[in-house]
Design a protein around this motif. Structure first.
Motif, PDB file in Angstrom:
ATOM      1  N   LYS A 273       0.790  -1.135   0.012  1.00  0.00           N
ATOM      2  CA  LYS A 273       0.047   0.009  -0.145  1.00  0.00           C
ATOM      3  C   LYS A 273       0.570   1.303  -0.003  1.00  0.00           C
ATOM      4  O   LYS A 273       0.415   2.373  -0.445  1.00  0.00           O
ATOM      5  CB  LYS A 273      -0.934  -0.020   1.124  1.00  0.00           C
ATOM      6  CG  LYS A 273      -0.152   0.017   2.401  1.00  0.00           C
ATOM      7  CD  LYS A 273      -1.288   0.052   3.659  1.00  0.00           C
ATOM      8  CE  LYS A 273      -0.680   0.070   4.891  1.00  0.00           C
ATOM      9  NZ  LYS A 273      -1.777  -0.149   6.127  1.00  0.00           N
ATOM     10  N   ALA A 274       2.148   1.220   0.664  1.00  0.00           N
ATOM     11  CA  ALA A 274       2.945   2.245   0.557  1.00  0.00           C
ATOM     12  C   ALA A 274       3.295   2.628  -0.840  1.00  0.00           C
ATOM     13  O   ALA A 274       3.403   3.807  -1.290  1.00  0.00           O
ATOM     14  CB  ALA A 274       4.447   2.113   1.164  1.00  0.00           C
ATOM     15  N   GLU A 275       3.419   1.777  -1.885  1.00  0.00           N
ATOM     16  CA  GLU A 275       3.812   2.024  -3.206  1.00  0.00           C
ATOM     17  C   GLU A 275       2.660   2.567  -3.895  1.00  0.00           C
ATOM     18  O   GLU A 275       2.786   3.474  -4.567  1.00  0.00           O
ATOM     19  CB  GLU A 275       4.397   0.575  -3.817  1.00  0.00           C
ATOM     20  CG  GLU A 275       4.703   0.704  -5.330  1.00  0.00           C
ATOM     21  CD  GLU A 275       5.883   1.575  -5.727  1.00  0.00           C
ATOM     22  OE1 GLU A 275       5.948   2.362  -6.600  1.00  0.00           O
ATOM     23  OE2 GLU A 275       6.619   1.930  -4.603  1.00  0.00           O
ATOM     24  N   ILE A 276       1.422   1.974  -3.644  1.00  0.00           N
ATOM     25  CA  ILE A 276       0.210   2.500  -4.210  1.00  0.00           C
ATOM     26  C   ILE A 276      -0.021   3.884  -3.833  1.00  0.00           C
ATOM     27  O   ILE A 276      -0.403   4.538  -4.691  1.00  0.00           O
ATOM     28  CB  ILE A 276      -1.032   1.516  -3.773  1.00  0.00           C
ATOM     29  CG1 ILE A 276      -1.006   0.273  -4.388  1.00  0.00           C
ATOM     30  CG2 ILE A 276      -2.118   2.097  -4.219  1.00  0.00           C
ATOM     31  CD1 ILE A 276      -1.826  -0.703  -3.691  1.00  0.00           C
ATOM     32  N   LEU A 277       0.101   4.336  -2.631  1.00  0.00           N
ATOM     33  CA  LEU A 277      -0.061   5.510  -2.211  1.00  0.00           C
ATOM     34  C   LEU A 277       1.118   6.467  -2.835  1.00  0.00           C
ATOM     35  O   LEU A 277       0.707   7.770  -3.473  1.00  0.00           O
ATOM     36  CB  LEU A 277       0.234   5.901  -0.396  1.00  0.00           C
ATOM     37  CG  LEU A 277      -0.881   5.191   0.191  1.00  0.00           C
ATOM     38  CD1 LEU A 277      -0.790   5.119   1.543  1.00  0.00           C
ATOM     39  CD2 LEU A 277      -1.993   5.967  -0.124  1.00  0.00           C
ATOM     40  N   ARG A 278       2.306   6.183  -3.029  1.00  0.00           N
ATOM     41  CA  ARG A 278       3.208   6.838  -3.602  1.00  0.00           C
ATOM     42  C   ARG A 278       2.976   7.033  -5.158  1.00  0.00           C
ATOM     43  O   ARG A 278       2.952   8.276  -5.586  1.00  0.00           O
ATOM     44  CB  ARG A 278       4.575   6.162  -3.574  1.00  0.00           C
ATOM     45  CG  ARG A 278       5.880   6.957  -4.168  1.00  0.00           C
ATOM     46  CD  ARG A 278       7.376   6.349  -4.192  1.00  0.00           C
ATOM     47  NE  ARG A 278       7.403   5.942  -2.812  1.00  0.00           N
ATOM     48  CZ  ARG A 278       7.547   4.619  -2.543  1.00  0.00           C
ATOM     49  NH1 ARG A 278       7.120   3.766  -3.221  1.00  0.00           N
ATOM     50  NH2 ARG A 278       7.852   4.333  -1.006  1.00  0.00           N
ATOM     51  N   ARG A 279       2.312   6.239  -5.769  1.00  0.00           N
ATOM     52  CA  ARG A 279       1.748   6.385  -7.197  1.00  0.00           C
ATOM     53  C   ARG A 279       0.682   7.342  -7.183  1.00  0.00           C
ATOM     54  O   ARG A 279       0.866   8.001  -8.179  1.00  0.00           O
ATOM     55  CB  ARG A 279       1.569   4.772  -7.715  1.00  0.00           C
ATOM     56  CG  ARG A 279       2.691   4.067  -8.099  1.00  0.00           C
ATOM     57  CD  ARG A 279       2.460   2.849  -8.792  1.00  0.00           C
ATOM     58  NE  ARG A 279       3.504   1.813  -9.025  1.00  0.00           N
ATOM     59  CZ  ARG A 279       3.355   0.729  -9.599  1.00  0.00           C
ATOM     60  NH1 ARG A 279       2.372   0.302 -10.159  1.00  0.00           N
ATOM     61  NH2 ARG A 279       4.477  -0.091  -9.720  1.00  0.00           N
ATOM     62  N   MET A 280       0.153   7.259  -6.309  1.00  0.00           N
ATOM     63  CA  MET A 280      -1.273   8.054  -6.340  1.00  0.00           C
ATOM     64  C   MET A 280      -0.726   9.394  -6.284  1.00  0.00           C
ATOM     65  O   MET A 280      -1.379  10.387  -6.731  1.00  0.00           O
ATOM     66  CB  MET A 280      -2.262   7.549  -5.281  1.00  0.00           C
ATOM     67  CG  MET A 280      -3.051   6.352  -5.299  1.00  0.00           C
ATOM     68  SD  MET A 280      -4.055   5.763  -4.020  1.00  0.00           S
ATOM     69  CE  MET A 280      -5.318   7.357  -4.129  1.00  0.00           C
ATOM     70  N   ALA A 281       0.098   9.781  -5.135  1.00  0.00           N
ATOM     71  CA  ALA A 281       0.788  11.064  -5.000  1.00  0.00           C
ATOM     72  C   ALA A 281       1.183  11.548  -6.357  1.00  0.00           C
ATOM     73  O   ALA A 281       1.189  12.985  -6.542  1.00  0.00           O
ATOM     74  CB  ALA A 281       1.612  11.306  -4.016  1.00  0.00           C
ATOM     75  N   ALA A 282       1.999  10.808  -7.179  1.00  0.00           N
ATOM     76  CA  ALA A 282       2.666  11.140  -8.168  1.00  0.00           C
ATOM     77  C   ALA A 282       1.803  11.557  -9.383  1.00  0.00           C
ATOM     78  O   ALA A 282       2.230  12.287 -10.309  1.00  0.00           O
ATOM     79  CB  ALA A 282       3.757  10.028  -8.775  1.00  0.00           C
ATOM     80  N   SER A 283       0.664  10.670  -9.417  1.00  0.00           N
ATOM     81  CA  SER A 283      -0.196  11.153 -10.563  1.00  0.00           C
ATOM     82  C   SER A 283      -1.547  11.874 -10.126  1.00  0.00           C
ATOM     83  O   SER A 283      -2.332  11.926 -10.816  1.00  0.00           O
ATOM     84  CB  SER A 283      -0.938   9.404 -11.073  1.00  0.00           C
ATOM     85  OG  SER A 283      -1.402   8.971  -9.949  1.00  0.00           O
TER      86      SER A 283
END
Length: 710
Positions: A588-598
């Motif tokens: 979920k940390a990676e998912i949150l990072r991608r959400m923040a990047a996009s």
């Protein structure tokens, strides 16, 4: 030392130490005779019931069963119950927090203290220690923490929390309170090697213990049972029982291959004595001066503390062997370092979960063993054979192999051997076994609390029944909360007293944005170079201890995720990142990072949903406008009817009132036509299925509004 050969003490000091050691040892013998020996014997048996593996049967019972050809079978239903109860404790961890209550306490300092307390608990691996104490209480009726300041790892001192063997701890037998603050004393008996004695109490203490006599003389304790009413034959509840033991000398030394172990009697007792104290002008708190550093005393007086003398309750700490004093001084703490846990407590009498389960468990083992024995006897219940009637085997061979499959028995004519009919299983034995299983679960943990429900029930239904069945453990868990609060209050005192220098703590937490680990550095007792003020001063203020239960991480996150999804379905605008953070996704940390990047990029699906929402909003506005136009046209039509036929106004007003119509202005609902209004000819349409309507071709909306003519 016992023979006066000690060269470091004067003869009078040797005699004084001998008297102190004798008093401590006699108290130890008194405690054992007042119920501790019986307690150790009983709880050892309770532990065997939990462990099972053949230990639920006594050796005498096993021998009787073997003589009868029966097997001492066990059907251990106690261990699963203990595991289920421990599961509730494991799933609900302790969370320590503090609230300002007086003095210079602030909410900011309370938050800092809460973080430090949880860091201390984590440093001591408190969760596992508490699990051990909880199991001690559930199995052996009592569990004990020990909390103190330890200087082994740090010269500045660190809070140390440990668990003790309940069979080593002897509370005041005449006490009847849950809190040790109302006990007269508490004694811990330990076996220590000489090296361990030197490590704990110093080289001089080792020399005293090593030179002690190996053949102590007999001694005896008094027979008084303090706390009972002499005019009554009934005793009141307390930790100890009546004086039923035989007092004499118990083992003091043990040698095993030149490894000498010495029994240590570690006793803490309350003593009231005139002492010099400091009284705080803000809170009125009283603190004994003895044992404080001069810098601490100066700081207290600089803050307005008043030095005076008064009677104070202090703890005298005495550690002895049979005839040597290893330590005898005032305790640095105003309370006992022992914190108890009693699952079920009633004025000194404590019980665990196993006590009331042993009876049904014994009956279940006996009935189950008898049932299996009866079933086994049907395969080879025996034979009735006439003398010398067998031709192909002897009677011994028949007894050995007569129950085997495919056996061939040859006999003389008219001398056929007869098989003995096996004993029938008594009627109702299966129902009795079911009843015993039910009694075991009623006295421990029911099936609902273990999640053992039928597969046809939903998970939510099972969780609801588990929550309801948790009332079976309400007393045990409530007493655990009481113990936690006692422990946390002592932890707060130790932190405020001994954590008075500059320190840095690493607080492990989770980043709220990314969900990744994010350590926080917390500095306490740090002077501000500009103002000289102490930042995050842990030593000031008075705080209230708040103990709460935090569910186990996975269970807690599952509950948070489910609630967030349900709220989002009901229309609560919960952001997507909050839902992801509450989930148990491994990445979920990676998912949150991608959400923040996009976050700044356009999402086609999101745009389509937005366009659809806007279109639906425009359609709703158009529908509302059309409805408003129709309402206006209907109102004009009604006015025209009233103007043409004024007598219809009172009748229409009465009909609308009977139907429950609510008027929005002054009554009547439909007023009469004002004087002077010119009569307007209405369109002639008397068909009952096609009344005048703005959508009809005969009376269009435009025509009706503009001129009222078709």
């Amino acid at each position: 030392m016992a023979d006066g050969s000690d060269t470091t003490l004067a003869p009078s000091d040797v005699i004084a130490e001998k008297l102190i050691a004798d008093e401590n040892w006699q108290r130890y013998e008194y405690l054992r005779g007042r119920g501790h020996d019986d307690y150790c014997r009983e709880v050892r048996r309770l532990e065997e019931y939990v462990l099972g593996g053949g230990k639920q049967w006594t050796e005498a019972d096993k021998e009787v069963l073997r003589e009868q050809g029966r097997l001492p079978l066990e059907f251990n239903e106690i261990m699963p119950a203990i595991k289920a109860a421990a599961g509730y404790q494991i799933a609900n961890r302790m969370d320590i927090s503090f609230q300002p209550r007086g003095g210079m306490a602030t909410q900011e300092l309370a938050t800092v203290l809460s973080k430090v307390a949880m860091q201390v608990a984590d440093n001591n691996e408190y969760h596992w220690i508490e699990s051990d104490v909880f199991l001690d209480g559930m199995i052996q009726r009592r569990g004990f923490f020990e909390i103190r300041i330890d200087f082994d790892d740090s010269m500045r001192g660190e809070v140390r929390i440990d668990n003790l063997d309940p069979m080593d701890v002897m509370p005041d037998p005449d006490a009847k309170s849950y809190s040790p603050d109302k006990w007269a004393d508490v004694t811990v008996s330990r076996w220590l090697t000489l090296d361990e004695i030197e490590q704990r109490y110093g080289a001089e203490a080792r020399a005293k213990a090593e030179s002690g006599s190996n053949a102590p003389s007999n001694s005896a304790a008094g027979e008084a049972d303090f706390g009972d009413d002499e005019s009554s034959s009934e005793s009141r509840n307390k930790f100890g029982d009546k004086n039923s033991g035989n007092y004499g000398v118990y083992d003091a030394l043990s040698r095993d291959r030149n490894m000498m172990r010495v029994r240590i009697i570690d006793r803490q007792k309350f003593v009231y004595q005139l002492a010099q104290v400091i009284v705080s002008p803000d809170t009125g708190d009283v603190r004994v001066v003895e044992g404080l550093d001069p810098e601490q005393i100066q700081q207290y007086t600089a803050n307005g503390g008043i030095l005076t003398k008064r009677m104070a309750r202090r703890v005298k700490w005495t550690v002895t062997t049979y005839d040597a004093v290893l330590f005898d001084d005032w305790s640095p703490y105003p309370w006992f370092t022992i914190v108890p846990y009693f699952p079920f407590f009633r004025r000194g009498q404590s019980r665990g979960m196993v006590d009331n389960a042993t009876g049904p468990q014994d009956a279940l083992n006996k009935l189950g063993s008898q049932f299996i024995h009866t079933v086994n006897s049907t395969a080879n219940s025996g034979w009735m054979v006439e003398e010398n009637s067998l031709t192909n085997m002897t009677t011994e061979e028949l007894a050995e192999s007569g129950g085997k499959t495919g056996v061939v028995i040859e006999h003389k004519r008219n001398q056929k051997p007869e098989k003995i009919q096996p004993n029938q299983i008594p009627n109702g034995i299966d129902r009795m076994i079911d009843r015993l299983m039910s009694l075991l679960k009623e006295n421990t943990v029911p099936d609902a609390a273990r999640g053992l429900e039928g597969q046809e029930k939903s998970g939510i239904a099972i969780q609801s029944r588990q929550h309801a069945a948790q009332q079976q453990l309400s007393v045990e868990l409530d007493n655990l909360a009481r113990t936690r609060k006692l422990l946390a209050a002592r932890l707060l005192w130790l932190v405020q007293t001994y954590y008075d220098d500059e320190r840095l703590f690493i607080i492990s937490k989770q980043d709220p944005e990314t969900g990744e680990p994010d350590d926080e550095t917390l500095a306490v007792n740090t002077p501000d170079p500009a103002t000289g003020e102490i930042m995050n001063d842990l030593t000031i203020g008075e705080y209230k201890v708040v103990i709460s239960e935090v569910p186990m991480q996975v269970t807690f996150e599952n509950g948070q995720f489910e609630q967030a999804m349900r709220m989002k379905e009901e229309g609560v605008p919960i952001p997507d990142d909050v839902i992801i953070r509450a989930s148990t996704l491994a990445d979920k940390a990676e998912i949150l990072r991608r959400m923040a990047a996009s976050a700044g990029k356009a999402d086609p699906m999101t745009k389509a949903k937005t366009d659809l929402t806007n279109a639906q909003a425009r359609k709703t506005d158009a529908d509302a406008t059309a409805s408003a136009v129709e309402a206006q046209f209907s109102a004009i039509q009604t006015a025209q009817v009233i103007a043409q036929t004024p007598a219809t106004a009172p009748l229409a007003d009465q009909i609308l009132g009977s139907a429950g119509f609510v008027d929005r202005d002054a009554p009547p609902i439909i007023p009469n036509a004002p004087a002077g209004i010119e009569h307007v000819a209405m369109p002639q349409n008397t068909h009952p299925l096609f009344p005048a309507h703005p959508e009809h071709a005969a009376v269009g909306a435009d025509a009706g509004i503009e001129g009222g003519q078709p």
